[in-house]
Write a protein that holds these residues in place. Sequence first.
Motif, PDB file in Angstrom:
ATOM      1  N   GLU A   1       9.008   7.763  -3.842  1.00 21.56           N
ATOM      2  CA  GLU A   1       8.030   6.844  -4.423  1.00 21.56           C
ATOM      3  C   GLU A   1       8.725   5.737  -5.209  1.00 21.56           C
ATOM      4  N   ALA A   2       9.708   6.112  -6.042  1.00 20.29           N
ATOM      5  CA  ALA A   2      10.445   5.128  -6.843  1.00 20.29           C
ATOM      6  C   ALA A   2      11.168   4.128  -5.954  1.00 20.29           C
TER       7      ALA A   2
ATOM      8  N   LEU B   1       0.862  -1.179   0.000  1.00 23.09           N
ATOM      9  CA  LEU B   1       0.000   0.000   0.000  1.00 23.09           C
ATOM     10  C   LEU B   1       0.900   1.231   0.000  1.00 23.09           C
ATOM     11  N   VAL B   2       0.893   1.965  -1.097  1.00 17.34           N
ATOM     12  CA  VAL B   2       1.726   3.158  -1.226  1.00 17.34           C
ATOM     13  C   VAL B   2       0.806   4.371  -1.313  1.00 17.34           C
ATOM     14  N   VAL B   3       0.916   5.278  -0.331  1.00 17.33           N
ATOM     15  CA  VAL B   3       0.080   6.484  -0.295  1.00 17.33           C
ATOM     16  C   VAL B   3       0.975   7.707  -0.361  1.00 17.33           C
ATOM     17  N   SER B   4       0.375   8.840  -0.689  1.00 16.72           N
ATOM     18  CA  SER B   4       1.169  10.035  -0.953  1.00 16.72           C
ATOM     19  C   SER B   4       1.388  10.916   0.266  1.00 16.72           C
ATOM     20  N   ASP B   5       0.541  10.813   1.282  1.00 19.64           N
ATOM     21  CA  ASP B   5       0.726  11.642   2.474  1.00 19.64           C
ATOM     22  C   ASP B   5      -0.091  11.061   3.623  1.00 19.64           C
TER      23      ASP B   5
ATOM     24  N   SER C   1      -1.390  16.741  -6.785  1.00 18.55           N
ATOM     25  CA  SER C   1      -2.188  15.560  -7.125  1.00 18.55           C
ATOM     26  C   SER C   1      -3.166  15.830  -8.261  1.00 18.55           C
ATOM     27  N   SER C   2      -3.443  14.780  -9.013  1.00 18.54           N
ATOM     28  CA  SER C   2      -4.451  14.875 -10.065  1.00 18.54           C
ATOM     29  C   SER C   2      -5.846  15.025  -9.454  1.00 18.54           C
TER      30      SER C   2
ATOM     31  N   ASP D   1       5.191  11.108   0.727  1.00 19.59           N
ATOM     32  CA  ASP D   1       5.245  12.560   0.940  1.00 19.59           C
ATOM     33  C   ASP D   1       5.258  13.325  -0.378  1.00 19.59           C
ATOM     34  N   GLU D   2       4.559  12.793  -1.371  1.00 23.15           N
ATOM     35  CA  GLU D   2       4.453  13.431  -2.695  1.00 23.15           C
ATOM     36  C   GLU D   2       5.819  13.606  -3.360  1.00 23.15           C
TER      37      GLU D   2
END
Length: 329
Positions: free
Chosen positions: A104-105, A64-68, A186-187, A98-99
């Motif tokens: 992320e990579a 589970l990968v989230v941005s913040d 974010s989109s 953290d965006e």
Amino acid sequence: MTIGIKDVARAAGVSAATVSRVLGDGPVSAELREKVETAIRATGYRPNLSARRLRSQHSRTIGLVVSDIRNPFFTALSRAVEDAAYKAKMRVILCNTDENPDREAMYLRLMQEERITGLIYAPTRTTAERIAAMEFDFPVVLVDRAGPGGHHDCVVIDNGAAAAELVDHLAAAGCRRIAGLFGNTSSTAAERHDGYAAAMAARGLPLNARFIAPDAEAASRALYELMVAHDRPDAVIASNGLILLGIVKALKSLGLTMPADIAVAGFDNEIWTDLVGPGLTVIEQPVAEIGQAAMALLFERLTEPDMARRRIVLSGRLVVRGSSQRRQS
């Protein structure tokens, strides 16, 4: 001539990933398993036993990968995913980007190394714009941010419609100078901006939108600048819960009240939004449903790897409280 997995896949009319799952005793429907096994016999394919053992060593772990994770939406989403995974006797690896695309990579590489069973993923805006071209060694379900192209399964809400509903509500309460503060990473925020802009244009109202860092500090600064301007807004919309919190903090420091000095509305129905001032008007996102739908879709993809890509669009719910109840003149 050496027969490989791709040859078996062509003969069976399935993907190479499906063949790999059959060879590794992964989750595949009986019909697909029979097709693959028939193709193996027909082609004379002989699997590499060492590679087969490696393929079978999946960890029964969901990534589970989230941005913040500070964003209450992602906190609640993580809980919903973990609850569903636990019921399925699966573990969850949670990573917070953290965006940051570099961070992320790194976490996506970790997912590869951990040989996860599948991934639920809220990409950064940078990655969402190019995710259609990305390939993964495991099934992926996107949440919150789908990106263009429909290359991956996804679960989202209708962000444009939700933002337009906030505009319509504020306009019906007599507001005419409706500002909007939208996250710049974010989109999802971009879609909410587009819904806001379309609704404002439809009513002939002037746009006053700003893209800011999606946190309380940036929102406080932006709100202060709006409120000291000559033609200050009579309402403001926040594109997420952290921005909404920053607006409340700025109004308190300025000695202003809702809705007398400015009407306020935003996204995410957190516990605190009902406790601040007269209560905050918000769009409630069906977070638990999003998490459950994402897990269900992931399990479905694991069982039927070649099914058509699916996009599940859920609706937000307008929760009206005192912060937006201005008296019409």
